[in-house]
Design a protein around this motif. Structure first.
Motif, PDB file in Angstrom:
ATOM      1  N   GLY A  81       0.828  -1.190   0.000  1.00 17.30           N
ATOM      2  CA  GLY A  81       0.000   0.000   0.000  1.00 17.30           C
ATOM      3  C   GLY A  81       0.864   1.242   0.000  1.00 17.30           C
ATOM      4  N   VAL A  82       0.290   2.357  -0.433  1.00 17.63           N
ATOM      5  CA  VAL A  82       1.017   3.625  -0.468  1.00 17.63           C
ATOM      6  C   VAL A  82       0.078   4.746  -0.044  1.00 17.63           C
ATOM      7  CG1 VAL A  82       0.488   3.870  -2.929  1.00 17.63           C
ATOM      8  CG2 VAL A  82       2.323   5.222  -1.928  1.00 17.63           C
ATOM      9  N   GLY A  83       0.600   5.650   0.761  1.00 18.49           N
ATOM     10  CA  GLY A  83      -0.131   6.838   1.172  1.00 18.49           C
ATOM     11  C   GLY A  83       0.709   8.079   0.929  1.00 18.49           C
ATOM     12  N   THR A  84       0.072   9.200   0.612  1.00 17.59           N
ATOM     13  CA  THR A  84       0.815  10.427   0.339  1.00 17.59           C
ATOM     14  C   THR A  84      -0.121  11.625   0.389  1.00 17.59           C
ATOM     15  OG1 THR A  84       2.340  11.483  -1.228  1.00 17.59           O
ATOM     16  CG2 THR A  84       0.474  10.292  -2.159  1.00 17.59           C
ATOM     17  N   ASN A  85       0.433  12.796   0.669  1.00 15.09           N
ATOM     18  CA  ASN A  85      -0.344  14.031   0.547  1.00 15.09           C
ATOM     19  C   ASN A  85       0.204  14.922  -0.563  1.00 15.09           C
ATOM     20  OD1 ASN A  85       1.983  15.005   1.753  1.00 15.09           O
ATOM     21  ND2 ASN A  85       0.931  16.117   3.395  1.00 15.09           N
ATOM     22  N   VAL A  86       1.053  14.339  -1.427  1.00 16.07           N
ATOM     23  CA  VAL A  86       1.620  15.046  -2.582  1.00 16.07           C
ATOM     24  C   VAL A  86       1.629  14.089  -3.774  1.00 16.07           C
ATOM     25  CG1 VAL A  86       3.089  16.607  -1.243  1.00 16.07           C
ATOM     26  CG2 VAL A  86       3.971  14.357  -1.910  1.00 16.07           C
ATOM     27  N   GLU A  87       2.120  14.563  -4.915  1.00 20.31           N
ATOM     28  CA  GLU A  87       2.374  13.643  -6.031  1.00 20.31           C
ATOM     29  C   GLU A  87       3.631  12.854  -5.718  1.00 20.31           C
ATOM     30  OE1 GLU A  87       1.605  14.639 -10.324  1.00 20.31           O
ATOM     31  OE2 GLU A  87       3.800  14.574 -10.372  1.00 20.31           O
ATOM     32  N   PHE A  88       3.548  11.540  -5.791  1.00 15.04           N
ATOM     33  CA  PHE A  88       4.608  10.700  -5.243  1.00 15.04           C
ATOM     34  C   PHE A  88       4.840   9.456  -6.108  1.00 15.04           C
ATOM     35  CE2 PHE A  88       5.333   7.053  -2.188  1.00 15.04           C
ATOM     36  CZ  PHE A  88       6.695   7.263  -2.038  1.00 15.04           C
ATOM     37  N   PRO A  89       5.980   9.382  -6.807  1.00 13.42           N
ATOM     38  CA  PRO A  89       6.323   8.166  -7.542  1.00 13.42           C
ATOM     39  C   PRO A  89       6.951   7.121  -6.599  1.00 13.42           C
ATOM     40  CG  PRO A  89       7.422  10.126  -8.436  1.00 13.42           C
ATOM     41  CD  PRO A  89       6.925  10.467  -7.071  1.00 13.42           C
ATOM     42  N   PHE A  90       6.646   5.861  -6.869  1.00 11.37           N
ATOM     43  CA  PHE A  90       7.234   4.782  -6.072  1.00 11.37           C
ATOM     44  C   PHE A  90       7.404   3.552  -6.949  1.00 11.37           C
ATOM     45  CE2 PHE A  90       2.693   4.363  -5.769  1.00 11.37           C
ATOM     46  CZ  PHE A  90       2.426   2.993  -5.753  1.00 11.37           C
ATOM     47  N   VAL A  91       8.198   2.607  -6.466  1.00  9.32           N
ATOM     48  CA  VAL A  91       8.518   1.400  -7.221  1.00  9.32           C
ATOM     49  C   VAL A  91       8.138   0.181  -6.401  1.00  9.32           C
ATOM     50  CG1 VAL A  91      10.308   0.124  -8.455  1.00  9.32           C
ATOM     51  CG2 VAL A  91      10.499   2.617  -8.223  1.00  9.32           C
ATOM     52  N   VAL A  92       7.503  -0.793  -7.036  1.00  7.29           N
ATOM     53  CA  VAL A  92       7.175  -2.042  -6.355  1.00  7.29           C
ATOM     54  C   VAL A  92       7.471  -3.213  -7.278  1.00  7.29           C
ATOM     55  CG1 VAL A  92       4.745  -1.974  -7.075  1.00  7.29           C
ATOM     56  CG2 VAL A  92       5.392  -3.283  -5.060  1.00  7.29           C
ATOM     57  N   SER A  93       7.983  -4.287  -6.695  1.00  6.31           N
ATOM     58  CA  SER A  93       8.256  -5.497  -7.453  1.00  6.31           C
ATOM     59  C   SER A  93       7.839  -6.697  -6.611  1.00  6.31           C
ATOM     60  CB  SER A  93       9.750  -5.592  -7.791  1.00  6.31           C
ATOM     61  OG  SER A  93      10.007  -6.724  -8.612  1.00  6.31           O
ATOM     62  N   THR A  94       7.039  -7.572  -7.172  1.00  3.43           N
ATOM     63  CA  THR A  94       6.634  -8.785  -6.476  1.00  3.43           C
ATOM     64  C   THR A  94       6.757  -9.978  -7.415  1.00  3.43           C
ATOM     65  OG1 THR A  94       4.281  -8.717  -7.076  1.00  3.43           O
ATOM     66  CG2 THR A  94       4.951  -7.458  -5.126  1.00  3.43           C
ATOM     67  N   GLU A  95       6.727 -11.153  -6.824  1.00  4.65           N
ATOM     68  CA  GLU A  95       6.851 -12.387  -7.598  1.00  4.65           C
ATOM     69  C   GLU A  95       5.743 -12.512  -8.638  1.00  4.65           C
ATOM     70  OE1 GLU A  95       7.641 -17.133  -6.662  1.00  4.65           O
ATOM     71  OE2 GLU A  95       7.181 -15.731  -5.032  1.00  4.65           O
ATOM     72  N   LEU A  96       4.549 -12.019  -8.319  1.00  2.03           N
ATOM     73  CA  LEU A  96       3.408 -12.155  -9.217  1.00  2.03           C
ATOM     74  C   LEU A  96       3.270 -10.990 -10.187  1.00  2.03           C
ATOM     75  CD1 LEU A  96       0.700 -13.493  -6.726  1.00  2.03           C
ATOM     76  CD2 LEU A  96       2.140 -14.798  -8.295  1.00  2.03           C
ATOM     77  N   GLU A  97       3.606  -9.761  -9.734  1.00  3.06           N
ATOM     78  CA  GLU A  97       3.353  -8.564 -10.547  1.00  3.06           C
ATOM     79  C   GLU A  97       4.528  -8.121 -11.404  1.00  3.06           C
ATOM     80  OE1 GLU A  97       0.986  -5.372  -8.352  1.00  3.06           O
ATOM     81  OE2 GLU A  97       1.827  -6.559  -6.697  1.00  3.06           O
ATOM     82  N   GLY A  98       5.742  -8.562 -11.081  1.00  6.70           N
ATOM     83  CA  GLY A  98       6.915  -8.019 -11.732  1.00  6.70           C
ATOM     84  C   GLY A  98       7.245  -6.648 -11.154  1.00  6.70           C
ATOM     85  N   THR A  99       8.086  -5.884 -11.859  1.00  6.19           N
ATOM     86  CA  THR A  99       8.531  -4.581 -11.377  1.00  6.19           C
ATOM     87  C   THR A  99       7.768  -3.464 -12.079  1.00  6.19           C
ATOM     88  OG1 THR A  99      10.759  -5.471 -11.000  1.00  6.19           O
ATOM     89  CG2 THR A  99      10.524  -3.071 -11.072  1.00  6.19           C
TER      90      THR A  99
END
Length: 299
Positions: free
Chosen positions: A263-281
């Motif tokens: 999950g991700v929370g923010t009060n601004v515009e915020f880029p993030f990176v996630v990689s999982t076994e099922l979703e890829g990067t």
């Protein structure tokens, strides 16, 4: 199931490398250190590690922290100068029973005695940025403070181990000795392998007014999904800061639970990176609109 999530787009290459490590059976402590080192070593990322933006005196002071969710071991350094890869120093400290959080000269003495690499972390690019900011402050009456994009990550391996780590050069033009939330357990990061982990980025002076990383883990323990947890935190904490202080500094939080859900929370515009076994990067960008978190793929 393995997974790793990190703050800002600068985490992408490090997370790609560590995804391969996780897929090949490496543990979360190894993978997260390699991912964060990748960011620390890149001088193009001017808020972390080598080439980080300096303090008011033109010196690069670095903060970093590491936490192991299996045994809750924690290590951190703050205000350390002239040593490469502070995340590795923080991890080494986490193995000790006492003296696990060292600052300034004490951190530097420990690093030197234990053979960590000494290095001038100020690049020509960051020095020129500092000189320009000094000039702009005098000539344009600009605020000195800008640039506080901590790299923070949470990592889950195939064996159920979860770790969290942070690294930053802190607020650009900060007072000598200033430390933000990044190395603070509970604020900058927190992890428990039986539940999950979280890490924050943004204006440390405001993030430290709430232990939002710990709160995310606590809410996940109560049964909330990672996204539900950060939704609650973002809305309540943003409102509290505005109600009490009239304004809320930028803050963002990423988290992952023991099932690899995130999950991700923010009060601004915020880029993030996630990689999982099922979703890829994947790279996403999140926004806070109408008291809701919305995000979409960036890459």
């Amino acid at each position: 199931m393995w997974g790793i999530i990190g703050t800002w787009e600068m985490a992408l290459q490090g997370i790609k490398k560590s995804s391969s490590l996780l897929e090949n059976g490496n543990t979360a402590d190894i993978a997260i250190i390699e991912a964060i080192k990748d960011v620390e070593d890149n001088p193009n990322f001017t808020s972390v590690g080598y080439g980080g933006l300096p303090n008011e005196n033109g010196e690069v002071e670095l903060d970093a922290a590491f936490m192991d969710g299996n045994n809750l071991s924690f290590g951190a350094v703050a205000g350390i100068k002239n040593f490469n890869n502070p995340i590795t120093i923080a991890k080494a400290l986490s193995k000790d029973r006492f003296n696990i959080f060292l600052v300034g000269k004490g951190a530097e003495s420990y690093a030197e005695k234990n053979g960590f690499e000494k290095k001038n972390m100020l690049t020509l690019k960051s020095k020129e940025a500092w000189e320009k900011r000094i000039k702009d402050i005098k000539e344009k009456n600009l605020s000195p403070y800008d640039g506080h994009d901590t790299v923070g990550m949470v990592c889950l391996d195939k064996y159920g181990n979860i770790t969290a780590g942070t690294s930053t050069s802190g607020l650009f033009m900060k007072k000598e000795g200033r430390v933000g939330d990044s190395p603070m357990p509970g604020s900058g990061l927190y992890v428990d392998s039986k539940i999950g982990g979280a890490t924050a980025t943004g204006l440390g002076e405001d993030i430290m007014k709430g232990c939002i990383s710990y709160e995310a883990v606590r809410l996940m323990e109560e049964g909330y999904t990672p996204q539900e947890a950060v939704n609650i935190i973002t809305e309540k904490f943003n409102k509290k800061l505005i109600d009490r202080r009239g304004t809320a500094g930028a803050f963002s939080i990423v988290c992952m639970n023991k099932e690899g859900k995130w999950g991700v929370g923010t009060n601004v515009e915020f880029p993030f990176v996630v990689s999982t076994e099922l979703e890829g990067t994947k790279v996403y960008v999140a926004n806070f609109k109408d008291n809701k978190i919305v995000y979409k793929p960036l890459i």
